[in-house]
Each structure stands twice: as C-alpha cells, then as structure tokens.
Design a protein around this motif. Structure first.
Motif, short mmCIF file in Angstrom:
data_model
loop_
_atom_site.label_atom_id
_atom_site.label_comp_id
_atom_site.label_asym_id
_atom_site.label_seq_id
_atom_site.Cartn_x
_atom_site.Cartn_y
_atom_site.Cartn_z
N GLY A 82 0.80 -1.22 0.00
CA GLY A 82 0.00 0.00 0.00
C GLY A 82 0.83 1.27 0.00
N TYR A 83 0.16 2.40 0.02
CA TYR A 83 0.86 3.69 -0.01
C TYR A 83 1.67 3.93 1.26
CZ TYR A 83 -1.78 5.21 -4.16
OH TYR A 83 -2.30 5.33 -5.42
N ALA A 84 1.05 3.76 2.42
CA ALA A 84 1.77 4.02 3.67
C ALA A 84 2.91 3.04 3.85
CB ALA A 84 0.81 3.95 4.86
N GLY A 85 2.64 1.75 3.58
CA GLY A 85 3.70 0.76 3.69
C GLY A 85 4.83 1.04 2.73
N GLY A 86 4.50 1.44 1.51
CA GLY A 86 5.53 1.76 0.53
C GLY A 86 6.38 2.94 0.95
N GLU A 87 5.76 3.95 1.57
CA GLU A 87 6.53 5.11 2.00
C GLU A 87 7.42 4.77 3.19
OE1 GLU A 87 7.40 9.38 1.55
OE2 GLU A 87 6.84 7.67 0.31
N ASN A 143 -2.09 -9.59 -1.94
CA ASN A 143 -0.92 -9.55 -2.81
C ASN A 143 0.21 -10.46 -2.32
OD1 ASN A 143 -2.01 -7.59 -4.59
ND2 ASN A 143 -1.56 -6.00 -3.09
N ALA A 144 -0.02 -11.23 -1.26
CA ALA A 144 1.01 -12.13 -0.75
C ALA A 144 1.43 -13.10 -1.86
CB ALA A 144 0.49 -12.90 0.45
N GLY A 145 2.71 -13.35 -1.92
CA GLY A 145 3.27 -14.22 -2.95
C GLY A 145 3.85 -13.46 -4.13
N ASP A 146 3.49 -12.20 -4.27
CA ASP A 146 4.02 -11.38 -5.36
C ASP A 146 5.38 -10.78 -4.97
OD1 ASP A 146 1.70 -11.84 -6.74
OD2 ASP A 146 0.88 -9.81 -6.46
N PRO A 147 6.21 -10.50 -5.95
CA PRO A 147 7.41 -9.70 -5.65
C PRO A 147 6.98 -8.30 -5.20
CG PRO A 147 7.56 -10.71 -7.83
CD PRO A 147 6.15 -10.90 -7.37
N LEU A 148 7.65 -7.76 -4.20
CA LEU A 148 7.35 -6.40 -3.74
C LEU A 148 7.42 -5.42 -4.89
CD1 LEU A 148 6.91 -4.28 -1.44
CD2 LEU A 148 9.42 -4.17 -1.29
N ILE A 149 8.38 -5.60 -5.76
CA ILE A 149 8.64 -4.64 -6.84
C ILE A 149 7.46 -4.54 -7.80
CG2 ILE A 149 9.71 -6.20 -8.52
CD1 ILE A 149 11.21 -2.87 -7.33
N ARG A 150 6.62 -5.56 -7.85
CA ARG A 150 5.44 -5.50 -8.72
C ARG A 150 4.47 -4.42 -8.24
NH1 ARG A 150 2.58 -11.09 -9.79
NH2 ARG A 150 4.58 -11.35 -10.88
N HIS A 151 4.41 -4.19 -6.95
CA HIS A 151 3.48 -3.22 -6.38
C HIS A 151 4.15 -1.91 -5.98
CE1 HIS A 151 0.34 -6.30 -6.28
NE2 HIS A 151 1.31 -7.13 -5.93
N GLN A 152 5.46 -1.96 -5.77
CA GLN A 152 6.23 -0.75 -5.44
C GLN A 152 7.41 -0.64 -6.41
OE1 GLN A 152 4.79 1.09 -3.38
NE2 GLN A 152 3.87 -0.04 -1.70
N PRO A 153 7.13 -0.39 -7.70
CA PRO A 153 8.21 -0.42 -8.69
C PRO A 153 9.27 0.65 -8.52
CG PRO A 153 6.17 0.37 -9.67
CD PRO A 153 5.81 -0.14 -8.31
N HIS A 154 9.00 1.65 -7.68
CA HIS A 154 10.00 2.69 -7.45
C HIS A 154 11.05 2.26 -6.42
CE1 HIS A 154 6.99 3.08 -4.35
NE2 HIS A 154 7.70 3.96 -3.68
#
Length: 347
Positions: free
Chosen positions: A12-17, A38-49
């Motif tokens: 999410g936004y807060a977690g990503g920040e 979204n468990a099981g996905d690479p983090l980078i798929r949801h936080q590509p920055h």
C-alpha cells in the motif's frame, strides 16, 4: 547494532513510504514485507519505485511471520491492526500506522470508528506540546507507538503552540484542508478515480464526521485546552500527495502580536522538521513533497480577531511514514533525523 524490521501492508501507499524511507536507514535491515491479497508477489510488482528492495517477496500477514523482528510496522486499514498487536506481545517495538491505538477514549472510538477498542499507545508526533514537555519525551524508550493520522497531526501542530501559550481560544477552531487522495489508501475507490478528481475540488466528511476530529481534540487537551472544539473540513484536490491546512482561532483577550508569534517561535524554533516561516510567508505543498518537513505560516488577522495558521506537509512522509520512523529513532535512542530529510523534491 542493526535492527531487523518487518513491514505489514507493504503493497500500500503508507507501507511503501515506510519502506522508501527505511531503505536509506543505516541502522535497520528490512527483513520481511507482508500483504494480504498480494502475498506471494514480488514487492517490486506493487512498489516499482523501490529498486533497492526488488529482492523481497510479499509474505502473508500473520502474527507468526511478523514475530521475531526488532521492529514491526503495521500499515493496515483502520480496525485491522488490533488482531496482530494483541499477538505480538514479545516484539521489542511495534509501530501502528493505523488508528487502532491512537485514541484514549472508548466513546470517541465507538462514535467515529466502531468495532473493538484497543489500548492507546504512545502518540508518535514528537514535536507536539504535551503538558510542560514535548511528546518526544514520552517516546523515549517506548515499545508501542501509534503513528498519527496525517490530517490530525497537521492541524494539531498548526494550533497547539497557541493553545499551550494561552494566546488563542481553543473553543472555536476552524480548519479547512486541501488533501491529496493518497491519504485514503491504495484500494480502488470510484470517487478517487482520476476522472472523478481531476479538475475538481471535493469536500468529504463534512459537518463534524471526520475520524481525525477526536484525535485533534485529544492532542489539544494534552497541549492545555480543557474543552477544544473544532470545525474540520477536508477537501480532496487533484494532487497525489500533500496537505495544506488553513487553521484559524480567535485571539485570546489581551494577547499581543509579539506574544502570539513568540508562542510558535518558542515551540518550533529548535525543531528540525517543523519550521515556522518568516512573517508574511505561507507555505506550498510543492515545497514539502518527499520531505519529513512541516512548513508553518502564521498570520494575525486583527480585523477578524483571529490567528491564521497555514501548514503544508507531505501526507505520506511527515504525515505518516516519516512520523513513524522519526518516532522509531527516538524510541531506539538513535539520532532523531536518521534517514529523514527536510528537503523536498522540485519541480
């Protein structure tokens, strides 16, 4: 010492920040990131920055996976943190970015949130005036910290110095905020689609219904107001990040212009992240994007007999993640400014 960290709600936004700021922290190791759907996905798929964290995979959010870390950040929707905090009794430091542990009043929780009430934790806004000290002193050595609501901390920081100094009347506070939609989280909400907010300003939670109202009142009671009352109106505007809060209150009888300005100068003169602008200047949200900075402009309107405070913050940085990490630094005895910057991003 290097502290191991787990971050829930990492997609999410807060977690990503939180992750963006922690990635620059020399004293922590981001060991675990978790999510729900979204468990099981690479983090980078949801936080590509977050390129430096591309090796991490999102794990399920369970107490077992979160346990065993030195620091656990919970960046979950309101009402969901409690089920995990109850099971993390052995964790050294837990910081909740949701609302579950912010309020001291069960009645206020029932009125504005509903559901199970959880014990209040140490409030994570270090610069707030609390009695004869700053909230910072309560954070030293804390093991359970409630990160603030972004709107609530912005308004509280805006007006608390005047309340504590007795130069404003806290029974008639009015605050109108321009806010970016990222404060509502990353979940799909039709009224926050680009086609709905672009070219429009959209008030919401009008008429005393916003959930951050009791949090503001709680902070102002700590600052010395026996019965603070606030008219609070947030307005979504088409900027992804940022809060511009315009807060006014009547001038207390006999308070001089010099005494009014001195209240804010005394409160924030030595603060690295809350900065009072020179007389006649007001801030823009563009000046705080990406920074852990709250810029405060103060005006004295004698024709209306009111103090006017305009404060700009990045809602995801100083408003949420930055406040959480700043509080973590204090609790662990680290330099308070570690991994946090006062410099924004421009243009």
């Amino acid at each position: 010492m290097t502290y191991s960290v787990a971050v829930s709600g990492a997609s999410g936004y807060a977690g990503g920040e939180i992750l963006r700021l922690l990635a620059q922290h020399p004293d922590v190791e981001i060991r675990t990131v978790t999510a729900h759907s979204n468990a099981g996905d690479p983090l980078i798929r949801h936080q590509p920055h977050l390129r430096s964290l591309r090796h991490l995979e999102l794990q399920p959010t369970t107490p077992e996976i979160l346990a065993g870390h030195d620091v656990v950040f919970l960046a979950l929707p309101h009402g969901q943190s409690g089920q995990y905090t109850d099971a993390l009794g052995d964790a050294a430091l837990v910081i909740d970015a949701g609302a579950d542990h912010r309020l001291v009043s069960p009645d206020a929780w029932a009125r504005f949130y509903g559901g199970d009430f959880h014990e209040p934790w140490t409030y994570g806004v270090p610069e707030l005036l609390a009695g004869r000290e700053k909230q910072r002193e309560r954070l030293r050595g804390a093991t359970r910290i409630a990160a603030p609501g972004c709107n609530a901390s912005t308004v509280s920081l805006s007006i608390a110095p005047g309340v504590a100094a007795g130069v404003v009347d806290a029974s008639d506070i009015v605050s109108v905020l321009a806010v970016g939609p990222s404060g509502a989280g990353k979940s799909l909400k039709p009224h926050l689609l680009g086609s709905e907010i672009l070219g429009s300003a959209n008030p919401y939670a009008v008429g005393g219904t916003h959930r951050h109202i009791p949090e503001i009142q709680q902070a102002l009671r700590d600052a010395g107001a026996p019965d603070p009352r606030i008219s609070f109106t947030p307005v979504i505007v088409p900027m992804s990040r940022g809060i511009l809060a315009t807060t006014t209150a009547p001038i207390a009888p006999g308070a001089s212009d010099a005494e009014i300005r001195a209240a804010w100068e005394d409160a924030y003169g030595d603060e690295p992240f809350v900065q009072l602008l020179p007389e006649g200047e007001v801030p823009r949200t563009a000046d705080v994007i990406g920074a852990n900075t709250a810029l405060v402009g103060l005006a004295i309107d004698r024709s209306a007999n009111r103090v006017v405070v305009v404060t700009a913050v990045d809602n995801l940085a100083k408003g949420t993640a930055g406040a959480a990490i700043q509080s973590m630094n204090i609790a662990l005895g680290l330099s308070e400014t570690t991994a946090l910057t006062v410099n924004g991003v421009a243009p």
